[in-house]
Motif scaffolding. Sequence first.
Motif, PDB file in Angstrom:
ATOM      1  N   ALA A 195      15.283  56.610  66.174  1.00 45.02           N
ATOM      2  CA  ALA A 195      13.877  56.279  65.944  1.00 45.02           C
ATOM      3  C   ALA A 195      13.766  55.411  64.696  1.00 45.02           C
ATOM      4  N   PHE A 196      12.565  54.941  64.448  1.00 41.91           N
ATOM      5  CA  PHE A 196      12.360  53.955  63.385  1.00 41.91           C
ATOM      6  C   PHE A 196      11.227  54.378  62.455  1.00 41.91           C
ATOM      7  N   VAL A 197      11.377  54.008  61.181  1.00 38.75           N
ATOM      8  CA  VAL A 197      10.302  54.205  60.212  1.00 38.75           C
ATOM      9  C   VAL A 197      10.113  52.914  59.430  1.00 38.75           C
ATOM     10  N   CYS A 198       8.931  52.745  58.858  1.00 38.37           N
ATOM     11  CA  CYS A 198       8.774  51.591  57.992  1.00 38.37           C
ATOM     12  C   CYS A 198       9.400  51.935  56.657  1.00 38.37           C
ATOM     13  N   CYS A 199       9.778  50.927  55.932  1.00 35.52           N
ATOM     14  CA  CYS A 199      10.393  51.130  54.635  1.00 35.52           C
ATOM     15  C   CYS A 199       9.344  51.684  53.687  1.00 35.52           C
ATOM     16  N   ALA A 200       9.717  52.722  52.941  1.00 32.18           N
ATOM     17  CA  ALA A 200       8.771  53.405  52.068  1.00 32.18           C
ATOM     18  C   ALA A 200       8.344  52.501  50.919  1.00 32.18           C
ATOM     19  N   ASP A 201       9.271  51.705  50.463  1.00 37.89           N
ATOM     20  CA  ASP A 201       9.026  50.896  49.284  1.00 37.89           C
ATOM     21  C   ASP A 201       9.082  49.424  49.680  1.00 37.89           C
ATOM     22  N   GLY A 249      14.678  44.423  56.113  1.00 34.17           N
ATOM     23  CA  GLY A 249      14.485  45.591  55.263  1.00 34.17           C
ATOM     24  C   GLY A 249      13.069  46.131  55.266  1.00 34.17           C
ATOM     25  N   LEU A 250      12.274  45.729  56.223  1.00 33.11           N
ATOM     26  CA  LEU A 250      10.898  46.217  56.285  1.00 33.11           C
ATOM     27  C   LEU A 250      10.801  47.504  57.092  1.00 33.11           C
ATOM     28  N   ALA A 251      11.826  47.781  57.845  1.00 36.14           N
ATOM     29  CA  ALA A 251      11.862  49.027  58.617  1.00 36.14           C
ATOM     30  C   ALA A 251      13.298  49.540  58.602  1.00 36.14           C
ATOM     31  N   HIS A 252      13.453  50.806  58.953  1.00 38.34           N
ATOM     32  CA  HIS A 252      14.784  51.393  59.025  1.00 38.34           C
ATOM     33  C   HIS A 252      14.937  52.110  60.360  1.00 38.34           C
ATOM     34  N   ARG A 253      16.156  52.122  60.816  1.00 38.41           N
ATOM     35  CA  ARG A 253      16.472  52.904  62.000  1.00 38.41           C
ATOM     36  C   ARG A 253      17.095  54.213  61.554  1.00 38.41           C
ATOM     37  N   LEU A 254      16.595  55.317  62.053  1.00 35.78           N
ATOM     38  CA  LEU A 254      17.202  56.613  61.763  1.00 35.78           C
ATOM     39  C   LEU A 254      18.157  56.941  62.902  1.00 35.78           C
TER      40      LEU A 254
END
Lengths: 145, 145
Positions: free
Chosen positions: A75-81, A65-70
């Motif tokens: 592509a990938f982003v880090c988890c905002a929270d 849960g430290l990153a998410h796949r869009l």
Amino acid sequence: MAHSHDDHHHERPRDLTRNQDLVLQTLNHAEGPLSAYDILDKLREDGLRAPLQVYRALDKLVEQGLAHRLESLSAFVCCADAGCHDGARTAAFAICSGCGRVDEFADPEVVERLAAWAQEKGFGLERTTIELRGRCARCLGSSTP
Amino acid sequence: MAHSHDDHHHERPRDLTRNQDLVLQTLNHAEGPLSAYDILDKLREDGLRAPLQVYRALDKLVEQGLAHRLESLSAFVCCADAGCHDGARTAAFAICSGCGRVDEFADPEVVERLAAWAQEKGFGLERTTIELRGRCARCLGSSTP
DNA sequence: CGGTGAAATGTTATGACATAACGCTATCGA
DNA sequence: TCGATAGCGTTATGTCATAACATTTCACCG
């Protein structure tokens, strides 16, 4: 085996490995989502050479849960929270077609409705993807409204 | 310009071209989602030879709401409801990891909540992706519960 | 201390999904 | 007829992701 605090095997944020950490830092410092190959390019000078090194790290980060796949961007982003993997496991993402930035949020009502649908249908829900496409306020404000 | 039947320029289901029709029929007869290359393979004997022929047809079908792209699968399904492109433009999809089948549904409440979020943030919403992963009732019923 | 098993790593090769660029064809209204 | 628009067919290429295999790291336990 069932000791109360003997939980070194649990799902919690165990220490990240070198590659995992490199990838996570890269995502953290990025303005928007990055593809695995984008990440790879940024990490060549750190010794990474092959896509698999990045994909493997990403797998673990997403798992924790430290990153998410869009999905709609591949592509990938880090988890905002930082704590988002604690509770609200179903996040939604608003992706701006203009600047590419992503806004992560959670709507309990939405989660609840989807869970209710699954319940009703006997569908064993494991994971949910919610992605909004459009233009963010800032991009609507400036160029080409 | 406002003639009652002078509407050849509108968004309605204009006649499909040969390729578009072939692709749509293929999706209609399929049990589950198909990748563009799956479709291509099924249409070789009809004369199709290159991925672009399929992708171009798919683009149009999706545009007209006759088919949907499942982002999390990189695959396509035909629209469950012939009239779905009339009203509820935001569908949700439950994808079974077991049998691969897809159940399309719409939840007005969910749509409304997401629209409300967008409204509040000044986000110009254009398109929404909602995909649920899990196991359908039938698959949970039989093998490996 | 040394063995052992799980997890991570590094590398090469390959597979799966998608589009760029080009030229030709069909259709339709001015 | 002309010109615009949309579709078609083809080749080449780009982008995303994983298979397979050998090696290394490291916590744990005997």
